[in-house]
Scaffold this motif. Sequence first.
Motif, short mmCIF file in Angstrom:
data_model
loop_
_atom_site.label_atom_id
_atom_site.label_comp_id
_atom_site.label_asym_id
_atom_site.label_seq_id
_atom_site.Cartn_x
_atom_site.Cartn_y
_atom_site.Cartn_z
N UNK A 49 -48.00 73.11 -29.80
CA UNK A 49 -48.20 72.37 -28.56
C UNK A 49 -49.01 71.11 -28.84
N UNK A 50 -48.79 70.05 -28.04
CA UNK A 50 -49.63 68.85 -28.21
C UNK A 50 -51.11 69.20 -27.95
N UNK A 51 -52.00 68.55 -28.66
CA UNK A 51 -53.44 68.83 -28.55
C UNK A 51 -54.08 67.76 -27.68
N UNK A 52 -54.72 68.22 -26.59
CA UNK A 52 -55.40 67.32 -25.66
C UNK A 52 -56.92 67.42 -25.87
N UNK A 53 -57.61 66.41 -25.37
CA UNK A 53 -59.07 66.40 -25.45
C UNK A 53 -59.63 67.65 -24.78
N UNK A 69 -67.05 61.91 -26.96
CA UNK A 69 -67.85 61.10 -27.89
C UNK A 69 -67.58 61.52 -29.34
N UNK A 70 -67.54 62.81 -29.58
CA UNK A 70 -67.26 63.33 -30.91
C UNK A 70 -65.90 62.84 -31.41
N UNK A 71 -64.90 62.89 -30.55
CA UNK A 71 -63.55 62.46 -30.93
C UNK A 71 -63.48 60.95 -31.15
N UNK A 78 -61.43 57.21 -38.84
CA UNK A 78 -60.05 57.19 -39.33
C UNK A 78 -59.47 58.55 -39.64
N UNK A 79 -60.06 59.61 -39.06
CA UNK A 79 -59.56 60.95 -39.37
C UNK A 79 -58.80 61.59 -38.20
N UNK A 80 -58.89 60.98 -37.03
CA UNK A 80 -58.17 61.46 -35.85
C UNK A 80 -57.47 60.27 -35.21
N UNK A 81 -56.26 60.51 -34.74
CA UNK A 81 -55.52 59.48 -34.01
C UNK A 81 -55.34 59.97 -32.58
N UNK A 82 -55.67 59.09 -31.63
CA UNK A 82 -55.45 59.38 -30.21
C UNK A 82 -54.24 58.57 -29.76
N UNK A 83 -53.42 59.19 -28.90
CA UNK A 83 -52.25 58.49 -28.38
C UNK A 83 -51.89 59.08 -27.03
N UNK A 84 -51.23 58.29 -26.17
CA UNK A 84 -50.87 58.80 -24.84
C UNK A 84 -49.70 59.77 -24.92
#
Length: 151
Positions: A49-53, A69-71, A78-84
Motif C-alpha cells: 500500500x502507499x505510505x502516508x505521513x 518534522x522528522x520526515x 535525501x533519504x525520503x521522497x515525498x510526492x502527492x
Amino acid sequence: MEITMIKHLLTACHEAKRITELMPALPQGMTARHVYALDAIRQLEQSGEPVRVSDISDYLQGTRPSVTKLLQELEALGVVRKFPDCRDKRVVLLELTPLGQQYYDFYVEQYQSRLAEQLGDLSPEDIQTTIATIHRFYQVVRSCKTEESKT
C-alpha cells in the motif's frame, strides 16, 4: 519489591539507553530516530500500500507535527521522497530514495541481523519478558512523572 532491585533495574535501563549510542556511526545529520523512521517506511512499503505521513505517525506512535518534522529532515537528507497521491493531491505519500534504501540495508537489515545472530542463545520467552518489563517500567515511571508535575 526491594529498593535494591529497582536500583538494578534503573542501571539496566541506563545501559539499554546507551545501546543506541553504540550503533554504527550514522551519516552526518542522521539520528537513531531517523533510522527508526526509515524502518517504518520500509515495513509499511512491504504491505504494497502507499505510505502516508499518517501511517508513519501511527507506526512510530508519534504526533503528526513531530513526525512531519522528522520526515522533512529525512527529505532534506535525501533519504525520503515525498510526492502527492495521484488519486488525492491533498495526500502526501512517501518512499525511500536509493540512498534511503542503502541506509536501511546497512543500519537495519545488516546491523540487526548481526545482533540477532549474536543473541541467538536467548529464548523468545526471555526476550518477550525483557520487552514487557521495560514497557511496564516505562509506564510506571511516566505515570510518576505525570503525577509529580501535577503537584
